[in-house]
Design a protein around this motif. Structure first.
Motif, PDB file in Angstrom:
ATOM      1  N   HIS A  38       0.810  -1.159  -0.085  1.00 11.41           N
ATOM      2  CA  HIS A  38      -0.033  -0.169  -0.209  1.00 11.41           C
ATOM      3  C   HIS A  38       0.928   1.300   0.196  1.00 11.41           C
ATOM      4  O   HIS A  38       0.599   2.280  -0.809  1.00 11.41           O
ATOM      5  CB  HIS A  38      -0.929  -0.007   1.148  1.00 11.41           C
ATOM      6  N   LEU A  39       2.045   1.135   0.551  1.00 16.96           N
ATOM      7  CA  LEU A  39       2.844   2.447   0.660  1.00 16.96           C
ATOM      8  C   LEU A  39       3.394   2.716  -0.769  1.00 16.96           C
ATOM      9  O   LEU A  39       3.133   3.823  -1.267  1.00 16.96           O
ATOM     10  CB  LEU A  39       3.845   2.020   1.815  1.00 16.96           C
ATOM     11  N   ILE A  58       1.683   6.909   5.412  1.00 15.34           N
ATOM     12  CA  ILE A  58       1.881   5.761   6.364  1.00 15.34           C
ATOM     13  C   ILE A  58       0.478   5.471   7.068  1.00 15.34           C
ATOM     14  O   ILE A  58       0.276   4.322   7.041  1.00 15.34           O
ATOM     15  CB  ILE A  58       2.834   6.119   7.354  1.00 15.34           C
ATOM     16  N   GLU A  59      -0.290   6.438   7.521  1.00 19.39           N
ATOM     17  CA  GLU A  59      -1.586   5.955   8.152  1.00 19.39           C
ATOM     18  C   GLU A  59      -2.498   5.232   7.393  1.00 19.39           C
ATOM     19  O   GLU A  59      -3.048   4.413   7.936  1.00 19.39           O
ATOM     20  CB  GLU A  59      -2.114   7.219   8.808  1.00 19.39           C
ATOM     21  N   ALA A  84       2.818   1.443  11.464  1.00 18.33           N
ATOM     22  CA  ALA A  84       3.206   2.982  11.197  1.00 18.33           C
ATOM     23  C   ALA A  84       4.686   3.240  11.594  1.00 18.33           C
ATOM     24  O   ALA A  84       5.272   3.942  11.053  1.00 18.33           O
ATOM     25  CB  ALA A  84       2.153   4.105  11.858  1.00 18.33           C
ATOM     26  N   LYS A  85       4.988   2.747  12.826  1.00 17.65           N
ATOM     27  CA  LYS A  85       6.516   3.098  13.279  1.00 17.65           C
ATOM     28  C   LYS A  85       7.499   2.289  12.392  1.00 17.65           C
ATOM     29  O   LYS A  85       8.395   2.885  12.148  1.00 17.65           O
ATOM     30  CB  LYS A  85       6.463   2.616  14.806  1.00 17.65           C
ATOM     31  N   LEU A  86       7.149   1.182  12.013  1.00 18.69           N
ATOM     32  CA  LEU A  86       7.952   0.312  11.093  1.00 18.69           C
ATOM     33  C   LEU A  86       8.132   0.972   9.861  1.00 18.69           C
ATOM     34  O   LEU A  86       9.228   1.277   9.317  1.00 18.69           O
ATOM     35  CB  LEU A  86       7.454  -1.068  10.791  1.00 18.69           C
ATOM     36  N   LEU A  91      11.017   3.965   5.967  1.00 20.70           N
ATOM     37  CA  LEU A  91      11.214   5.131   4.816  1.00 20.70           C
ATOM     38  C   LEU A  91      12.437   6.110   5.198  1.00 20.70           C
ATOM     39  O   LEU A  91      12.732   6.609   4.083  1.00 20.70           O
ATOM     40  CB  LEU A  91       9.800   6.028   4.869  1.00 20.70           C
ATOM     41  N   GLU A  92      12.698   6.148   6.393  1.00 24.55           N
ATOM     42  CA  GLU A  92      14.041   7.052   6.576  1.00 24.55           C
ATOM     43  C   GLU A  92      15.157   6.388   5.694  1.00 24.55           C
ATOM     44  O   GLU A  92      15.998   6.986   5.369  1.00 24.55           O
ATOM     45  CB  GLU A  92      14.267   7.168   8.071  1.00 24.55           C
TER      46      GLU A  92
END
Length: 180
Positions: A38-39, A58-59, A84-86, A91-92
């Protein structure tokens, strides 16, 4: 039973809720794959990592992954937060890569090796936008133990990525585990 009567009528004690099993390791892996699908279906390329507000993306991806898995209630809330945290952390790392566009995600493919055919699903294939181009085949992993040593002869323990690489019609510049 005198004790049960006392607990029930004097203390107004209620039975505990029956525990419900949460997602196991396999389910969490499927959630991660759905999250990434989905991202990247929305982001599509690395430039979006630098120009888009990633929080709502992300949400939405975490919500869609949890919904796709059929998780409801408090577990759904916990999994959305975990995913969301993962995604934010992952993505960083993706921001540090050279420019790319996502060619496809969760792509079904038949692999032909010798006289055998295997049905497979490639997690992600990126097209590099600099240098000689080429493609990067990415396989998402959620476990702690992923290593290219699993590909060594005489009998590889995990030949999935090498098989994908050998059978890929695209020109591959790299294959990679994405340990999320």
């Amino acid at each position: 039973c005198p004790f049960r009567a006392f607990a029930r009528w004097r203390l107004a004690a209620e039975p505990l809720e029956a525990p419900i099993a949460g997602p196991d390791a396999s389910d969490r892996g499927k959630l991660l794959h759905a999250l990434m699908k989905h991202l990247w279906s929305e982001l599509k390329h690395s430039a979006a990592l630098h120009t888009t507000n990633l929080v709502p993306v992300i949400e939405r991806a975490a919500t869609a992954a949890v919904k796709e898995a059929g998780i409801e209630g408090r577990f759904a809330d916990l999994e959305r937060v975990r995913l969301a945290k993962l995604a934010d952390e992952w993505l960083e790392l993706e921001k540090q890569r050279k420019p790319f566009e996502v060619a496809f995600v969760e792509h079904p493919r038949t692999l032909a090796v010798a006289d055998l055919e295997f049905s497979s699903r490639i997690d992600r294939m990126d097209r590099l936008l600099e240098g000689d181009g080429g493609h990067v085949l990415i396989d998402y992993k959620t476990g702690n133990r992923v290593t290219p040593k699993d590909w060594e002869p005489p009998r590889p323990d995990d030949p999935q990525l090498p098989l994908y690489a050998v059978a890929a019609p695209e020109e591959l510049s790299a294959i990679a585990f994405a340990r999320v």
